[in-house]
Design a protein around this motif. Structure first.
Motif, PDB file in Angstrom:
ATOM      1  N   ILE B 257      92.683  58.991 119.142  1.00  0.00           N
ATOM      2  CA  ILE B 257      92.208  59.490 120.436  1.00  0.00           C
ATOM      3  C   ILE B 257      93.318  59.395 121.482  1.00  0.00           C
ATOM      4  CG2 ILE B 257      90.596  58.978 122.331  1.00  0.00           C
ATOM      5  CD1 ILE B 257      88.514  58.306 120.066  1.00  0.00           C
ATOM      6  N   GLN B 261      95.041  62.709 123.281  1.00  0.00           N
ATOM      7  CA  GLN B 261      95.033  62.841 124.743  1.00  0.00           C
ATOM      8  C   GLN B 261      96.450  63.054 125.279  1.00  0.00           C
ATOM      9  OE1 GLN B 261      92.980  59.208 125.827  1.00  0.00           O
ATOM     10  NE2 GLN B 261      91.004  60.250 126.061  1.00  0.00           N
ATOM     11  N   ASP B 283      81.897  55.366 116.517  1.00  0.00           N
ATOM     12  CA  ASP B 283      81.034  56.174 117.391  1.00  0.00           C
ATOM     13  C   ASP B 283      81.832  57.249 118.130  1.00  0.00           C
ATOM     14  OD1 ASP B 283      78.834  54.722 116.743  1.00  0.00           O
ATOM     15  OD2 ASP B 283      78.890  53.437 118.525  1.00  0.00           O
ATOM     16  N   SER B 286      82.791  61.254 116.873  1.00  0.00           N
ATOM     17  CA  SER B 286      82.026  62.491 117.029  1.00  0.00           C
ATOM     18  C   SER B 286      81.847  62.850 118.503  1.00  0.00           C
ATOM     19  CB  SER B 286      80.662  62.359 116.343  1.00  0.00           C
ATOM     20  OG  SER B 286      79.986  61.227 116.853  1.00  0.00           O
ATOM     21  N   LEU B 287      82.239  61.951 119.416  1.00  0.00           N
ATOM     22  CA  LEU B 287      82.057  62.191 120.853  1.00  0.00           C
ATOM     23  C   LEU B 287      83.274  62.837 121.484  1.00  0.00           C
ATOM     24  CD1 LEU B 287      80.468  58.819 122.021  1.00  0.00           C
ATOM     25  CD2 LEU B 287      79.326  61.026 121.685  1.00  0.00           C
ATOM     26  N   THR B 288      84.442  62.574 120.897  1.00  0.00           N
ATOM     27  CA  THR B 288      85.672  62.998 121.543  1.00  0.00           C
ATOM     28  C   THR B 288      85.916  64.487 121.299  1.00  0.00           C
ATOM     29  OG1 THR B 288      87.950  62.280 121.893  1.00  0.00           O
ATOM     30  CG2 THR B 288      87.215  62.468 119.617  1.00  0.00           C
TER      31      THR B 288
END
Lengths: 341, 341
Positions: B257, B261, B283, B286-288
């Protein structure tokens, strides 16, 4: 049942002194100690077992009692993991161990025997709600005058220590921000009112609305259980009420993320169609799309403070140990894209 | 120093029996017990203190020893939180307590005294690396024949129990997927080789490349420390080498991540310009944005299995307790957008 007050009266000392003697805390004149122990004996005061176990020595452990929630990985929720990180740091720096135990929230947990069997010297109660079984366990701790602290949940019983965040102010700030962004019809997805932090946020939500001349409308207040799934489920009702909403306050980030995902699937984008403010400022808040405007809660600091306060009391170095611990930390609004910023 | 083998020889029993007697595990004929204790005494075997503390009773606690890393909220990392959730579940269901303790990785931790002072009945070692001080602490546990287990890190000393994931296979699967997506120049952002799971992933990475006829190139292997910040830092080198890369394998989601970024800030998008496979399936995966193709590691199951295996041994119901615990769980590739799927 005999209580601490009667023992104090008979011995001619303060209640704090009774606690200090029976819990073996700090230095104490032998004559005072003797007077208290004799008064306790004469009144048949129940805690002799605990007192004598303390007289034998300390466990060197701080107990942390968490609820058992089937299928939920509690350590993996931001709330518990940050509290534990803070508690862990305080405990480690004092050379203590952290004894984790799990309770069934439906039954009154026997905290007192943890002290009596010398498994812990003090306790932090995590994730308690206001249901009767939880209140009964905590009340017993308070009645016995044992060193303990409840995290982020208020109980009526005098003598109950608490470390919390100012959720009323947190809720107020969240809604104030939505009002500033031009919202007038602001819904609220809250957690269960069994948690005092849920009720506190609601008080703040309503206060901010009233100050802006808006009468709170219970029909746009929704209830989840702080899980992402419950956020997804709430999307149905929120979507149905969409023509009555221009903003929504959600009581934690996990529910907010579930709500946003499900609303998006229905064709309703945050913040374009609905401005949103969440709560917690977990790691996920800045990772998700859109990043969440959210109210940061200092869970790590709360955990650290609670543990430090208890360990200072065990050391007997604090003067005001007659009063239960009572600390309230401030929250902070973090503005990101979900509120249309 | 006398060891278990000599005691076993003199008493005419197996090493397992010596352990069972000295650790007070399971039912045991009085005559056998007597023979072992006499042999231990005669040889001046060091563990009498432990043996006698066990004879007095059990603590009812499983010890979990974690590294102290300044400023890092360890409970808030996916790795530790999931392992602890699994351990917690096993411990809770058996009515045990979970005693968390912190070690300074730079000094050999005195695990043995935890048993001697009866604070724990067994131990799980979390987050160990292969450095000398860590190895020394673990070796001592193994030499004493105490019930323990190391999580996800291999040590050479015989008698060391381990529960791990098959990271060689995990690394292989990650790279195999990038090859299938058409990548030929695949970089690798790994964690420190002090962790055996890092080295195992690298073996898998190299094996997949060689099978595809590609000679591994050390100049496109980068090192971070599993933090998001270290992923951001690695972006500089990856960006510099971009004309030599069409895919990258990253050893955990947090670093991935940070890397994504920072690359985006430099104008390089994943997966358009660089296909990426991460590791863990936390977790956040799947959110990023983009959601991460990643190798799922069953941390929860690993924690649960390690605790269950130890508690079964303490119950004395298992037959093969002469052998150290040795379990390897499978990983699973989860395909999402970061690999161009």
């Amino acid at each position: 049942m005999t209580n601490r007050k009667e023992v104090a009266k008979l011995a001619g000392v303060s209640e704090a002194t009774v606690s200090r003697v029976l819990n073996g805390i700090g230095p104490m004149k032998e004559t005072t100690k003797k007077r208290v122990l004799e008064a306790a004996k004469q009144l048949n005061y129940e805690l002799n077992a605990v007192a004598s176990s303390f007289a034998r020595g300390r466990s060197g452990n701080l107990g942390v009692v968490m609820p058992h929630v089937p299928k939920v990985h509690l350590f993996s929720t931001y709330y518990f993991s940050e509290l534990l990180s803070g508690i862990g740091e305080a405990v480690r720096s004092k050379g203590y161990g952290l004894l984790l135990l799990f309770r069934d929230p439906a039954t009154a947990f026997d905290y007192v025997s943890l002290y009596r069997t010398q498994r812990v010297d003090a306790c932090i109660v995590l994730g308690a709600s206001g249901i009767a079984s939880e209140a009964a366990g905590v009340r017993r701790l308070a009645e016995e005058g044992l060193p303990f602290c409840v995290m982020d949940q208020s109980f009526d019983h005098p003598g109950t220590g608490i470390v919390a965040a100012d959720h009323e102010r947190g809720g107020y700030d969240a809604v104030r921000h939505l009002l500033d962004k031009g919202c007038r019809r602001i819904g609220f997805l809250n957690g269960s009112p069994q948690y005092s932090n849920s009720s506190d946020r609601r008080i703040g939500y309503e206060r901010a609305l009233r100050e802006a001349g808006i009468e709170p409308d219970g029909s746009i207040v929704y209830e989840g259980n702080y899980s992402r799934t419950s956020g997804r489920k709430a999307a149905e009702a929120v979507y149905r009420d969409l023509d009555r909403l221009d903003g929504i306050f959600v009581a934690n980030d996990r529910m907010a993320i579930g709500l946003i995902q499900e609303l998006r699937a229905k064709g309703c984008d945050v913040p374009e169609r609905l401005k949103l403010v969440a709560y917690d400022d977990s790691d996920a808040a800045s990772l998700t799309e859109p990043p969440l405007t959210t109210v940061k809660v200092p869970f790590y600091e709360m955990g650290k403070l609670a543990a430090e306060k208890l360990l200072v009391r065990l050391s007997g170095k604090e003067q005001d140990d007659a009063l239960p611990i009572n600390e309230k930390l401030q929250t902070e609004l973090k503005v990101r894209k979900s509120s249309g910023a």
